[in-house]
Design a protein around this motif. Structure first.
Motif, PDB file in Angstrom:
ATOM      1  N   LEU A 167      28.239 -44.837   7.685  1.00 35.02           N
ATOM      2  CA  LEU A 167      28.338 -43.577   6.947  1.00 35.02           C
ATOM      3  C   LEU A 167      26.975 -43.186   6.371  1.00 35.02           C
ATOM      4  CD1 LEU A 167      31.723 -44.130   5.048  1.00 35.02           C
ATOM      5  CD2 LEU A 167      31.286 -42.402   6.805  1.00 35.02           C
ATOM      6  N   ALA A 168      26.220 -44.172   5.918  1.00 35.28           N
ATOM      7  CA  ALA A 168      24.890 -43.904   5.362  1.00 35.28           C
ATOM      8  C   ALA A 168      23.976 -43.308   6.427  1.00 35.28           C
ATOM      9  CB  ALA A 168      24.282 -45.181   4.802  1.00 35.28           C
ATOM     10  N   LEU A 169      24.108 -43.816   7.622  1.00 33.03           N
ATOM     11  CA  LEU A 169      23.312 -43.315   8.743  1.00 33.03           C
ATOM     12  C   LEU A 169      23.614 -41.835   8.986  1.00 33.03           C
ATOM     13  CD1 LEU A 169      21.302 -44.709  10.494  1.00 33.03           C
ATOM     14  CD2 LEU A 169      23.114 -45.377  12.054  1.00 33.03           C
ATOM     15  N   ALA A 170      24.897 -41.517   8.950  1.00 31.79           N
ATOM     16  CA  ALA A 170      25.315 -40.136   9.191  1.00 31.79           C
ATOM     17  C   ALA A 170      24.793 -39.202   8.106  1.00 31.79           C
ATOM     18  CB  ALA A 170      26.841 -40.061   9.262  1.00 31.79           C
ATOM     19  N   ASN A 171      24.380 -39.770   6.971  1.00 37.10           N
ATOM     20  CA  ASN A 171      23.924 -38.963   5.842  1.00 37.10           C
ATOM     21  C   ASN A 171      22.409 -38.705   5.868  1.00 37.10           C
ATOM     22  OD1 ASN A 171      25.052 -37.754   3.364  1.00 37.10           O
ATOM     23  ND2 ASN A 171      23.510 -39.035   2.346  1.00 37.10           N
ATOM     24  N   GLN A 172      21.699 -39.285   6.820  1.00 40.16           N
ATOM     25  CA  GLN A 172      20.234 -39.202   6.818  1.00 40.16           C
ATOM     26  C   GLN A 172      19.729 -37.800   7.141  1.00 40.16           C
ATOM     27  OE1 GLN A 172      18.222 -41.822   5.737  1.00 40.16           O
ATOM     28  NE2 GLN A 172      20.247 -42.592   5.232  1.00 40.16           N
ATOM     29  N   LEU A 173      20.372 -37.110   8.056  1.00 38.87           N
ATOM     30  CA  LEU A 173      19.855 -35.804   8.490  1.00 38.87           C
ATOM     31  C   LEU A 173      20.615 -34.627   7.896  1.00 38.87           C
ATOM     32  CD1 LEU A 173      18.939 -36.335  12.244  1.00 38.87           C
ATOM     33  CD2 LEU A 173      17.561 -36.675  10.196  1.00 38.87           C
TER      34      LEU A 173
ATOM     35  N   TRP B  33       8.896 -44.956  17.163  1.00 40.99           N
ATOM     36  CA  TRP B  33       8.463 -43.558  17.114  1.00 40.99           C
ATOM     37  C   TRP B  33       6.947 -43.443  16.968  1.00 40.99           C
ATOM     38  CZ3 TRP B  33       9.050 -38.738  18.220  1.00 40.99           C
ATOM     39  CH2 TRP B  33       8.394 -37.742  17.499  1.00 40.99           C
ATOM     40  N   SER B  34       6.369 -44.210  16.026  1.00 39.51           N
ATOM     41  CA  SER B  34       4.933 -44.056  15.764  1.00 39.51           C
ATOM     42  C   SER B  34       4.098 -44.551  16.948  1.00 39.51           C
ATOM     43  CB  SER B  34       4.536 -44.776  14.477  1.00 39.51           C
ATOM     44  OG  SER B  34       4.801 -46.150  14.598  1.00 39.51           O
ATOM     45  N   GLY B  35       4.650 -45.450  17.754  1.00 40.18           N
ATOM     46  CA  GLY B  35       3.909 -45.960  18.908  1.00 40.18           C
ATOM     47  C   GLY B  35       4.112 -45.140  20.172  1.00 40.18           C
ATOM     48  N   THR B  36       4.944 -44.107  20.088  1.00 38.73           N
ATOM     49  CA  THR B  36       5.226 -43.295  21.272  1.00 38.73           C
ATOM     50  C   THR B  36       4.238 -42.132  21.340  1.00 38.73           C
ATOM     51  OG1 THR B  36       7.536 -43.959  21.204  1.00 38.73           O
ATOM     52  CG2 THR B  36       7.037 -42.001  22.492  1.00 38.73           C
ATOM     53  N   THR B  37       3.088 -42.381  21.951  1.00 42.10           N
ATOM     54  CA  THR B  37       2.056 -41.346  22.090  1.00 42.10           C
ATOM     55  C   THR B  37       2.139 -40.754  23.495  1.00 42.10           C
ATOM     56  OG1 THR B  37       0.436 -42.913  22.932  1.00 42.10           O
ATOM     57  CG2 THR B  37       0.541 -42.632  20.543  1.00 42.10           C
ATOM     58  N   SER B 106      18.954 -47.612  20.151  1.00 41.37           N
ATOM     59  CA  SER B 106      17.710 -47.935  19.431  1.00 41.37           C
ATOM     60  C   SER B 106      16.710 -46.787  19.550  1.00 41.37           C
ATOM     61  CB  SER B 106      17.083 -49.222  19.977  1.00 41.37           C
ATOM     62  OG  SER B 106      17.878 -50.327  19.636  1.00 41.37           O
ATOM     63  N   ALA B 107      16.619 -46.212  20.743  1.00 43.06           N
ATOM     64  CA  ALA B 107      15.727 -45.062  20.949  1.00 43.06           C
ATOM     65  C   ALA B 107      16.186 -43.878  20.099  1.00 43.06           C
ATOM     66  CB  ALA B 107      15.694 -44.677  22.428  1.00 43.06           C
ATOM     67  N   ALA B 108      17.489 -43.611  20.111  1.00 43.01           N
ATOM     68  CA  ALA B 108      18.029 -42.496  19.325  1.00 43.01           C
ATOM     69  C   ALA B 108      17.796 -42.732  17.832  1.00 43.01           C
ATOM     70  CB  ALA B 108      19.522 -42.320  19.611  1.00 43.01           C
ATOM     71  N   ALA B 115      13.161 -38.177  12.170  1.00 40.67           N
ATOM     72  CA  ALA B 115      13.525 -36.774  11.935  1.00 40.67           C
ATOM     73  C   ALA B 115      13.821 -36.490  10.462  1.00 40.67           C
ATOM     74  CB  ALA B 115      14.729 -36.390  12.787  1.00 40.67           C
ATOM     75  N   ARG B 116      14.195 -37.506   9.720  1.00 39.96           N
ATOM     76  CA  ARG B 116      14.524 -37.309   8.300  1.00 39.96           C
ATOM     77  C   ARG B 116      13.322 -36.733   7.546  1.00 39.96           C
ATOM     78  NH1 ARG B 116      14.117 -39.878   3.529  1.00 39.96           N
ATOM     79  NH2 ARG B 116      12.944 -41.578   4.473  1.00 39.96           N
ATOM     80  N   THR B 117      12.113 -37.174   7.901  1.00 37.76           N
ATOM     81  CA  THR B 117      10.919 -36.716   7.182  1.00 37.76           C
ATOM     82  C   THR B 117      10.029 -35.824   8.048  1.00 37.76           C
ATOM     83  OG1 THR B 117       9.869 -38.815   7.795  1.00 37.76           O
ATOM     84  CG2 THR B 117      10.836 -38.704   5.608  1.00 37.76           C
ATOM     85  N   ASP B 118      10.571 -35.311   9.158  1.00 39.89           N
ATOM     86  CA  ASP B 118       9.792 -34.474  10.080  1.00 39.89           C
ATOM     87  C   ASP B 118      10.644 -33.257  10.466  1.00 39.89           C
ATOM     88  OD1 ASP B 118       8.646 -33.295  12.356  1.00 39.89           O
ATOM     89  OD2 ASP B 118       7.857 -35.196  13.087  1.00 39.89           O
ATOM     90  N   PRO B 119      10.480 -32.148   9.707  1.00 41.69           N
ATOM     91  CA  PRO B 119      11.359 -30.982   9.885  1.00 41.69           C
ATOM     92  C   PRO B 119      11.421 -30.476  11.335  1.00 41.69           C
ATOM     93  CG  PRO B 119       9.948 -30.703   7.965  1.00 41.69           C
ATOM     94  CD  PRO B 119       9.466 -31.931   8.665  1.00 41.69           C
ATOM     95  N   GLU B 120      10.290 -30.501  12.045  1.00 37.07           N
ATOM     96  CA  GLU B 120      10.281 -30.010  13.424  1.00 37.07           C
ATOM     97  C   GLU B 120      11.167 -30.892  14.315  1.00 37.07           C
ATOM     98  OE1 GLU B 120       6.358 -29.744  15.228  1.00 37.07           O
ATOM     99  OE2 GLU B 120       7.322 -29.327  17.159  1.00 37.07           O
ATOM    100  N   LEU B 121      10.997 -32.199  14.157  1.00 31.07           N
ATOM    101  CA  LEU B 121      11.802 -33.138  14.943  1.00 31.07           C
ATOM    102  C   LEU B 121      13.286 -33.026  14.586  1.00 31.07           C
ATOM    103  CD1 LEU B 121      11.678 -35.451  17.029  1.00 31.07           C
ATOM    104  CD2 LEU B 121      11.351 -37.053  15.137  1.00 31.07           C
ATOM    105  N   LYS B 122      13.530 -32.754  13.319  1.00 30.63           N
ATOM    106  CA  LYS B 122      14.917 -32.649  12.844  1.00 30.63           C
ATOM    107  C   LYS B 122      15.686 -31.543  13.567  1.00 30.63           C
ATOM    108  CE  LYS B 122      17.381 -32.245   8.477  1.00 30.63           C
ATOM    109  NZ  LYS B 122      17.216 -32.397   7.019  1.00 30.63           N
TER     110      LYS B 122
END
Lengths: 198, 198
Positions: A167-173, B33-37, B106-108, B115-122
């Motif tokens: 549930l916490a995961l679902a709350n991240q975005l 994510w940070s290593g995916t250039t 894991s990728a998702a 995406a939580r801290t990156d509005p464009e990615l969100k």
């Protein structure tokens, strides 16, 4: 006199360390793992780079201390919130679900995910994860008045904890509060039956 | 003749795009994510930087396509695995739990947390999350033969999905397969009762 001066210095030193650890957690919440740089943390904490380097020579040392701090903080916050919450499954599950949906969990999640592909971070984060998991489990058992020697009770408590993390995961975005409350209510009824029937 | 050449070019173009999207997902799994250039992705895909830039001008464009690809791939994989799994709750819940504990998740998760801290990615990731969530819910209902018009059934299916996501999280830093199997078995029994009694 000398003793007093030393005491003040020690207090200031602890205060500086604490500020840096708190600023690290704040940075994780606001900028994520990749945005949490030592420069930004020092700025946010209002601590000079020199003082920061005196306390934590590397980003790794700072992060390790912050992880420790985050773990201790999480357990304290959860225990403080638990005071007077009562024994009803819906109140207890709601408490834990809301705790996991908080900023502290978002910070922990940043570390958790980054640690998957960062072996050094992993050695720091895995014990944190285990510690918070164990403490939360213990607290849930205590609050629910659950008897884990009875069949199925331990599993029902474990399901509760895995569920609240989902549930916490679902709350991240997105703000998932309303849906979460519904799931909590429904699960609490099932949990209550599981605790009684066993 | 001209038509054939154009067809071959279009096939090659699609192939190159696909390679780049797959390499992006692989990079997310291995480096986070940070290593995916974009440079690493081109290298991994065996595609020249020029060809990469022809298809995706920015990291944002590449990631958007990879997210789309990841969503479609996830649904396909899940549906393929579901063939012949039967209707027993323990088999269905086990299938979904194992799917969420896989590399695709894991990728998702890397994208989800970033995406939580990156509005464009969100703006890219939120629809993916919604899509996979909806498709998984639909598939779970279908596989379980659940009648969601009956009271409590919809909530029980939702609990299943939040639970498996929580279990997937627990699997990121350590192999949690054994504990997961126990939780799946236990929850499946509760789910079965919930589907029957309603």
């Amino acid at each position: 006199m000398v003793v007093e001066v030393r005491q003040r210095q020690a207090d200031r030193s602890r205060g500086t360390r604490r500020k840096l650890m708190e600023a690290t957690v704040d940075c994780l919440v606001e900028r994520g793992w990749s945005g949490t740089t030592t420069i930004l943390v020092a700025e946010r904490a209002g601590v000079s780079r020199g003082a920061q380097l005196h306390h934590f020579r590397t980003r790794g040392e700072l992060v390790a201390a912050a992880v420790e701090h985050l773990g201790a903080e999480s357990v304290l916050v959860l225990k403080a919130r638990a005071v007077g919450v009562g024994r009803s499954p819906v109140a207890v599950v709601g408490l834990i679900a809301d705790f996991y949906a908080s900023d502290l969990f978002s910070a922990a999640l940043e570390l958790w995910v980054a640690a998957r592909t960062d072996p050094e971070l992993k050695t720091i984060v895995l014990p944190l994860q285990t510690k918070i998991g164990r403490e939360t489990h213990r607290l849930a058992v205590e609050l629910l008045g659950a008897d884990e020697t009875r069949p199925g009770v331990r599993e029902a408590v474990q399901i509760t904890l895995d569920l609240v993390r989902g549930l916490a995961l679902a709350n991240q975005l997105a703000d998932d509060r309303k849906r979460r409350a519904g799931i909590v209510r429904h699960w609490a009824t099932m949990l209550e039956a599981a605790l009684e029937e066993s």
